[in-house]
Write a protein that holds these residues in place. Structure first.
Motif: not given
Length: 400
Positions: A150-154, A157-160
């Motif tokens: 989840n954190r990786t996905a967040e 997403k944040a980096f994106g």
């Protein structure tokens, strides 16, 4: 007071007397279940939470080892066998395979057997605790993996989002730089003309002939119009970049809108002796924002007049395509464009001030606005041109 829950012990033996002795010896300490056959023992195990299974080795139909091998793989109960010395080698083999906890030789001693059973219960408790700990660790690990995912996905997403914001900022900076470049470069010429002619009139108006005053006044008017047109395009374009422009699409009568636009530009066409013609299909409706489309047509027709020599022709035509689309074309017999100019025609970074056939000034922003407005209304704009052979802009929009 809560009643003590005793461990459940199953003893399987085909001799009834042995079962009676076992029950009387241990019923005070454990909850005793007995069975005279393997099948009866399996049924008891299915229906009760048995902690320890003790079975005689020599039974008709199925030996003790065979009985224990038939138990469910996931059963946690401790397995023990009662046997004579002649069966020891087979029992040791069963112990080594992990199926049997311990063997007890006959005849058994009550106190020794109780110690063995208590040790087995401790081993079972430890085994259960280990299993619970493993399950708990596995659950924690899964939760941790999920949290990491989840954190990786967040983070992704944040980096994106950061990347998109960076890209937007870069585009905004490029837009800002282009905006100031246009203001600094292209506004200077008409404003300088305004300043120069107005100063000449202010300083020398009483000594100038009426003809000179008229000529200077015309130049002032032309510079003022060029400045106004440039400022209007700059402000409109800036509004599109900040998404502050209203978009209100509706059904528009194509002929009415084109006729109104042509009437506003008849004077310009007459001053350059250019024929302004139309070939309009009847009863065509366009679904678009009227203000957007009017600005696009005005820009395209003005451009056509700007780059067409005296005696030339500009034609505006419409036609229906597949009963769902409308094509509007603005064709001129002007000076045309080369492939390099065509390639960068709608690029902000390549928008340049280009003089018309009568020295008219512009910024190239008009065409960029045309493309953005047409695309905002779900359409497309295309251009075909050859140097010295004229230019044709074609707009395609929906009828509904």
């Amino acid at each position: 007071m809560t009643e003590e829950v005793k461990p459940k012990i199953l003893y399987v033996d085909d001799e009834q007397n042995n079962l009676i002795v076992f029950r009387s010896s241990f019923r005070r300490h454990y909850d005793i279940y007995t069975a005279t056959s393997a099948s009866e023992g399996l049924k008891i195990i299915e229906e009760n939470d048995i902690s320890i299974i003790i079975t005689d080795q020599r039974m008709p139909g199925m030996t003790g080892i065979e009985f224990l091998k038939n138990l469910p793989e996931d059963l946690l109960a401790i397995r023990m066998i009662l046997t004579g010395f002649s069966d020891v080698s087979a029992i040791i083999e069963a112990i080594n395979s992990g199926k049997v906890y311990r063997y007890i030789t006959k005849p058994w001693n009550k106190d020794e057997l109780k110690v063995t059973i208590d040790n087995a219960l401790e081993a079972l408790t430890l085994k259960k605790n280990n299993q619970e700990l493993v399950a708990e660790l596995q659950e924690i690990n899964e939760q941790l993996e999920q949290k990491v995912a989840n954190r990786t996905a967040e983070l992704e997403k944040a980096f994106g989002e950061i990347h998109e914001q960076k890209k937007e900022l870069e585009e905004l900076n490029a837009t800002k730089d282009k905006f100031f470049s246009i203001v600094a470069h292209d506004l200077r010429s008409p404003v300088s003309a305004l300043a120069g002619f107005s100063q000449m009139l202010a300083n020398n108006g009483n000594r100038l002939s009426p003809e000179k005053i008229t000529a200077y006044s015309k130049e002032l008017n032309k510079s003022a119009k060029n400045t106004l047109s440039l400022i209007e395009n700059l402000l409109t374009w800036a509004s599109t970049q900040m998404n502050k422009l209203d978009h209100n699409p509706d059904l528009i009568d194509a002929a009415d809108m084109i006729n109104q636009t042509l009437s506003q530009l008849n004077t310009v066409a007459s001053s350059k002796k250019i024929a302004l013609e139309k070939e309009l299909a009847p009863d065509l409706k366009i679904f678009a924002d009227k203000d957007h489309l009017t600005l696009v047509l005005r820009n395209l027709i003005s451009n056509a007049l700007k780059f067409t020599n005296e005696g030339g022709k500009v034609t505006v035509s419409t036609k229906s395509v597949d009963k769902s689309k409308v094509e509007i074309s603005v064709a001129d017999t002007g000076i045309g464009m080369g492939i390099e100019k065509l390639t960068n025609l709608f690029s902000v970074g390549s928008a340049q001030s280009t003089s018309g056939t009568a020295g008219e000034k512009g910024t190239g922003l008009g065409l960029i606005l045309c493309k953005e407005f047409i695309e905002k209304n779900g359409g497309k704009i295309e251009v075909a041109s050859l140097k010295g052979m004229g230019t044709t802009f074609t707009i395609t929009l929906s009828q509904n």
